[in-house]
Design a protein around this motif. Structure first.
Motif, PDB file in Angstrom:
ATOM      1  N   UNK A 611      17.398  21.854 119.793  1.00  0.00           N
ATOM      2  CA  UNK A 611      15.950  21.902 120.019  1.00  0.00           C
ATOM      3  C   UNK A 611      15.461  23.354 119.954  1.00  0.00           C
ATOM      4  N   UNK A 612      14.244  23.544 119.487  1.00  0.00           N
ATOM      5  CA  UNK A 612      13.733  24.899 119.254  1.00  0.00           C
ATOM      6  C   UNK A 612      13.727  25.756 120.510  1.00  0.00           C
ATOM      7  N   UNK A 613      13.507  25.149 121.683  1.00  0.00           N
ATOM      8  CA  UNK A 613      13.412  25.963 122.894  1.00  0.00           C
ATOM      9  C   UNK A 613      14.739  26.630 123.273  1.00  0.00           C
ATOM     10  N   UNK A 614      15.855  26.148 122.691  1.00  0.00           N
ATOM     11  CA  UNK A 614      17.155  26.757 123.001  1.00  0.00           C
ATOM     12  C   UNK A 614      17.675  27.617 121.844  1.00  0.00           C
ATOM     13  N   UNK A 615      16.867  27.763 120.799  1.00  0.00           N
ATOM     14  CA  UNK A 615      17.342  28.435 119.591  1.00  0.00           C
ATOM     15  C   UNK A 615      17.810  29.868 119.871  1.00  0.00           C
ATOM     16  N   UNK A 616      16.998  30.642 120.596  1.00  0.00           N
ATOM     17  CA  UNK A 616      17.352  32.032 120.864  1.00  0.00           C
ATOM     18  C   UNK A 616      18.665  32.162 121.610  1.00  0.00           C
ATOM     19  N   UNK A 617      18.854  31.317 122.613  1.00  0.00           N
ATOM     20  CA  UNK A 617      20.084  31.365 123.412  1.00  0.00           C
ATOM     21  C   UNK A 617      21.298  30.994 122.563  1.00  0.00           C
ATOM     22  N   UNK A 618      21.120  29.988 121.696  1.00  0.00           N
ATOM     23  CA  UNK A 618      22.229  29.547 120.834  1.00  0.00           C
ATOM     24  C   UNK A 618      22.603  30.651 119.851  1.00  0.00           C
ATOM     25  N   UNK A 619      21.609  31.324 119.271  1.00  0.00           N
ATOM     26  CA  UNK A 619      21.876  32.406 118.316  1.00  0.00           C
ATOM     27  C   UNK A 619      22.576  33.578 119.004  1.00  0.00           C
ATOM     28  N   UNK A 629      24.916  34.111 110.776  1.00  0.00           N
ATOM     29  CA  UNK A 629      24.024  33.019 110.378  1.00  0.00           C
ATOM     30  C   UNK A 629      23.734  33.135 108.887  1.00  0.00           C
ATOM     31  N   UNK A 630      24.022  32.076 108.145  1.00  0.00           N
ATOM     32  CA  UNK A 630      23.751  32.057 106.706  1.00  0.00           C
ATOM     33  C   UNK A 630      22.374  31.482 106.386  1.00  0.00           C
ATOM     34  N   UNK A 631      21.968  30.493 107.192  1.00  0.00           N
ATOM     35  CA  UNK A 631      20.697  29.815 106.887  1.00  0.00           C
ATOM     36  C   UNK A 631      20.136  29.223 108.168  1.00  0.00           C
ATOM     37  N   UNK A 632      18.828  29.283 108.319  1.00  0.00           N
ATOM     38  CA  UNK A 632      18.145  28.703 109.471  1.00  0.00           C
ATOM     39  C   UNK A 632      16.979  27.871 108.959  1.00  0.00           C
ATOM     40  N   UNK A 633      16.977  26.572 109.288  1.00  0.00           N
ATOM     41  CA  UNK A 633      15.923  25.678 108.819  1.00  0.00           C
ATOM     42  C   UNK A 633      15.301  24.942 109.998  1.00  0.00           C
ATOM     43  N   UNK A 634      14.035  24.580 109.837  1.00  0.00           N
ATOM     44  CA  UNK A 634      13.340  23.754 110.826  1.00  0.00           C
ATOM     45  C   UNK A 634      13.420  22.300 110.382  1.00  0.00           C
ATOM     46  N   UNK A 635      13.712  21.405 111.300  1.00  0.00           N
ATOM     47  CA  UNK A 635      13.782  19.974 111.003  1.00  0.00           C
ATOM     48  C   UNK A 635      13.107  19.219 112.134  1.00  0.00           C
ATOM     49  N   UNK A 636      11.847  18.783 111.878  1.00  0.00           N
ATOM     50  CA  UNK A 636      11.037  18.123 112.903  1.00  0.00           C
ATOM     51  C   UNK A 636      10.987  19.016 114.146  1.00  0.00           C
ATOM     52  N   UNK A 637      11.515  18.573 115.302  1.00  0.00           N
ATOM     53  CA  UNK A 637      11.449  19.368 116.526  1.00  0.00           C
ATOM     54  C   UNK A 637      12.715  20.177 116.773  1.00  0.00           C
ATOM     55  N   UNK A 639      15.980  22.877 115.190  1.00  0.00           N
ATOM     56  CA  UNK A 639      16.373  23.917 114.252  1.00  0.00           C
ATOM     57  C   UNK A 639      17.805  23.654 113.810  1.00  0.00           C
ATOM     58  N   UNK A 640      18.083  23.882 112.528  1.00  0.00           N
ATOM     59  CA  UNK A 640      19.423  23.675 111.982  1.00  0.00           C
ATOM     60  C   UNK A 640      19.972  25.030 111.545  1.00  0.00           C
ATOM     61  N   UNK A 641      21.086  25.424 112.143  1.00  0.00           N
ATOM     62  CA  UNK A 641      21.723  26.714 111.845  1.00  0.00           C
ATOM     63  C   UNK A 641      22.984  26.459 111.037  1.00  0.00           C
ATOM     64  N   UNK A 642      23.062  27.074 109.868  1.00  0.00           N
ATOM     65  CA  UNK A 642      24.304  27.106 109.101  1.00  0.00           C
ATOM     66  C   UNK A 642      24.897  28.493 109.244  1.00  0.00           C
ATOM     67  N   UNK A 643      26.153  28.562 109.684  1.00  0.00           N
ATOM     68  CA  UNK A 643      26.762  29.870 109.883  1.00  0.00           C
ATOM     69  C   UNK A 643      28.271  29.813 109.856  1.00  0.00           C
ATOM     70  N   UNK A 644      28.890  30.942 110.137  1.00  0.00           N
ATOM     71  CA  UNK A 644      30.347  31.033 110.178  1.00  0.00           C
ATOM     72  C   UNK A 644      30.752  31.832 111.407  1.00  0.00           C
TER      73      UNK A 644
END
Length: 703
Positions: A611-619, A629-637, A639-644
């Motif tokens: 969920x977007x409200x936890x995005x900063x903490x997760x990153x 982080x390779x890619x960050x996309x928004x999906x409805x409510x 965020x989808x993080x692609x990374x390694x």
């Protein structure tokens, strides 16, 4: 003896998808509707035919690829049902290596998922034509068109919608065949009876819209239909099918179908699509390889009148028959009792039995023809990736490059008697699974086993305790570090020994240098044909492999290294395979002594949905784990993080992620590649493994 089915009526297909998308359930329906079984089993109940292992039945997942054969409308379909869990991606890899076509199954709710992308790339690598099936359209939240759109955006492919889902009172009840303009509905009991009725009036405009798209695509690519299209003439359904088939085989489109396998809806049209749009061996035409004598390119026609050749894509240790080789027959035919030549082990062996496979059941055959997938009993030296053929006209097909194991545990038997049985069982697993390794730590004496993930090793250990009745202890998971050479070095060794009453003599000179990252071990010989027998050359290669099991930095296996044989010294009377293997091992060890090495660690690919409200903490947490982080996309409510991130930083990550996002974040993780450990971290790791070699923290398991 003639074929039981013409080659043009044979289909060799695989079913591939992300875990829990419905592969095994769909296969179960295939077997039921084709009359292969008379009662449908269910994955959740542990009764699915293709999930025959006890571990599969308990967990409700596919662990090992299973092979079966069925008949549909006089066509013979050889099916491989593959696993979806990332730990068993090698099972998918070796299956796709020998398949002519595939069905990609996607969840109607989630669309394309991470493992879907992985298997799609694997299919791209082997140029396997595909059709797609959007499954689970009966689920709340299913969206057929959105799932198709994820194919377009995430897989960079061109999906061609062939069916449109039909709902009544928000319940999925059938599919509309766009070519026929018919609504297909399936009987409520077992879906066996399929009714065709006209398209409901309120959907006629939608149906024509998607049907026009089919006609446009086909007519735009197939010249013979272009004129009819431009003149506004109706193109016959059969002509459209032929056009769709042509475009599918040339990888220009992916026909898309829909249904709900668990509810017995949409499966029979999918079987029809396998016949209509996926290739026969005859469509493949020829398969390329090299002549092992001179390494020049050669090929075989996929026909019965060619010289025999086949590819062993899987090996299973059968408790009653010994080694069972799952083999794709590419050219020619072979009978029981025939002699074959193994191009990789360079040995002649006899075929004792030919078996038609149906999961863990077998039917003995007297002869097998080109284009078939069967089990062979008899050859003792064959391994996964070996080519078998006639000795008079040799061909070697490209071997499969399997990923290196990324995680290890220490394992020990309870007593010396059990230890011998443990060694034998582990060797059988190594023969079966190229991504499973075992080795003994030279300094601590511990037996370490390595695999692709915690579940992979958990299954191995469970099989040891259940199948082999071995009692022992298992340590905590550890990262499987590797080493690689970064300089060019030469080494030589000469063996002069007495073994019993026999003298051993052999001399070997080699050169080592770094290979491209990810290619593994490469062996070359600088000797011209006739200098050395194939048996001696094979022994030297094996000796080189053995030497690379222990590196210079901290004793980790050495990968991505090329070894070239520069010269040999031998005696007609005293040189044998043992002497050459020992000399090769010593020569490589001598070369490594003065070489420069670096430490490598497994890097995992991550997809995190939060969920977007936890995005900063997760990153922030991912950054603290040396993640990128390779890619960050928004999906409805969300965020989808692609990374390694390095595997060493990810133990317990799923639990930590859920805690940070109050249970609302999820992630998937799979092996990406090996990369250099930063020097400051490498120094500590090397010191730890050199100074604290006994890291075995055992917990009693298996009783």
């Amino acid at each position: 003896m003639g074929r039981d089915c013409p080659i043009e009526k044979v289909r060799n297909i695989g079913i591939m998808a992300h875990i829990d998308a419905g592969k095994t359930t769909t296969t179960e329906r295939f077997l039921y509707y084709t009359g292969k079984i008379y009662r449908m089993g269910e994955v959740d109940e542990g009764t699915a035919t293709m999930d025959w292992m006890i571990q599969e039945q308990e967990r409700g997942i596919t662990i090992t690829s299973a092979v079966t054969t069925c008949i549909w409308n006089s066509f013979k379909i050889n099916i491989i049902d593959t696993p979806g869990h990332v730990d068993f991606t090698a099972e998918v890899e070796r299956s796709l290596r020998v398949l002519d076509g595939a069905i990609a199954i996607f969840c109607g709710v989630a669309g394309v998922q991470p493992q879907s992308e992985t298997v799609w790339r694997q299919a791209n690598k082997y140029k396997v034509p595909r059709i797609a099936f959007i499954n689970k359209l009966d689920r709340t939240g299913a969206d057929f068109l959105r799932a198709v759109d994820t194919m377009r955006t995430r897989l960079c492919t061109d999906p061609l919608i062939m069916q449109y889902p039909y709902f009544e009172d928000e319940q999925f009840v059938g599919v509309i065949d766009l070519l026929k303009r018919k609504l297909l509905q399936f009987s409520e009991d077992d879906g066996h009876a399929v009714s065709e009725t006209p398209v409901p009036e309120h959907l006629s405009e939608t149906v024509e819209k998607y049907r026009d798209r089919i006609v446009e695509v086909v007519a735009g690519e197939v010249e013979s239909l272009t004129e009819a299209y431009l003149e506004g003439r109706e193109i016959a359904v059969e002509d459209l099918k032929l056009g769709i088939r042509k475009l599918t085989l040339s990888h220009k489109i992916v026909p898309v179908f829909g249904g709900a396998s668990f509810r017995n809806k949409g499966v029979q049209p999918l079987l029809d699509a396998v016949i209509d749009y996926l290739p026969s061996p005859q469509d493949i035409g020829t398969v390329d390889g090299i002549n092992p004598k001179n390494e020049e390119k050669t090929s075989r026609r996929l026909a019965d009148d060619e010289d025999f050749s086949g590819y062993v894509f899987k090996v299973v240790s059968d408790p009653y028959m010994g080694k069972l080789l799952f083999t794709r027959i590419y050219s020619g035919k072979i009978e029981n009792g025939s002699m074959i030549y193994d191009c990789n082990s360079r040995k002649k062996e006899r075929i004792a039995k030919i078996l038609q496979m149906h999961a863990n059941h077998r039917e003995e055959l007297k002869i097998v023809h080109s284009g078939e997938i069967v089990g062979l009993i008899g050859p003792k030296f064959c391994k996964t990736g070996h080519t078998i053929c006639t000795e008079g006209r040799k061909i070697a097909y490209e071997a499969i490059a399997f990923p290196e194991p990324v995680i290890s545990v220490a394992i020990e038997a309870k007593n010396q008697k059990e230890q011998q049985r443990l060694e034998e069982a582990l060797q059988k697993f190594c023969d079966e699974d190229p991504t499973f390794k075992k080795y003994v730590d030279a300094e601590s004496g511990q037996t370490l086993i390595s695999g692709m993930g915690e579940l992979h090793l958990e299954i191995i250990v469970d099989r040891l305790f259940r199948e082999f009745k071995i009692q022992g202890n298992v340590g905590k998971p550890q990262v499987s570090y590797k080493e690689t050479i970064v300089s060019r070095q030469k080494g030589e060794a000469q063996i002069e020994k007495e073994l019993g009453n026999k003298k051993l003599f052999a001399g070997v000179t080699v050169e080592l240098w770094p290979s491209k990252r990810g290619v593994g071990f490469i062996f070359h010989s600088n000797l011209t044909s006739g200098n050395l027998s194939e048996e001696f050359l094979s022994a030297i290669e094996e000796g080189c492999r053995d030497a690379l099991m222990v590196g210079n930095l901290a004793g980790f296996p050495v990968i991505d290294t090329t070894v070239k044989l520069l010269g040999v010294n031998y005696s007609e009377s005293d040189s044998n395979e043992i002497a050459f293997k020992m000399a090769a091992t010593q020569a490589v060890n001598n070369a490594m002594l003065s070489g420069d090495f670096i430490l490598l660690e497994p890097i995992m690919k991550l997809e995190i949905i939060t969920p977007e409200e936890y995005l900063g903490d997760v990153i922030n947490d991912l950054n603290s784990r040396r993640g990128k982080i390779d890619k960050l996309e928004k999906s409805e409510n969300s965020s989808v993080i692609d990374g390694v991130a390095p595997l060493s930083e990810l133990f317990g990550y799923t639990t930590e992620l859920r805690s940070r996002a109050q249970g609302r974040a999820t992630n998937t993780m799979q092996f990406g590649h090996y990369d250099e450990v930063p020097p400051n971290f490498a120094k500590n790791i090397i010191a730890r493994y050199k100074g604290e070699l006994s890291y075995f923290e055992a917990t009693s398991s298996g009783g």
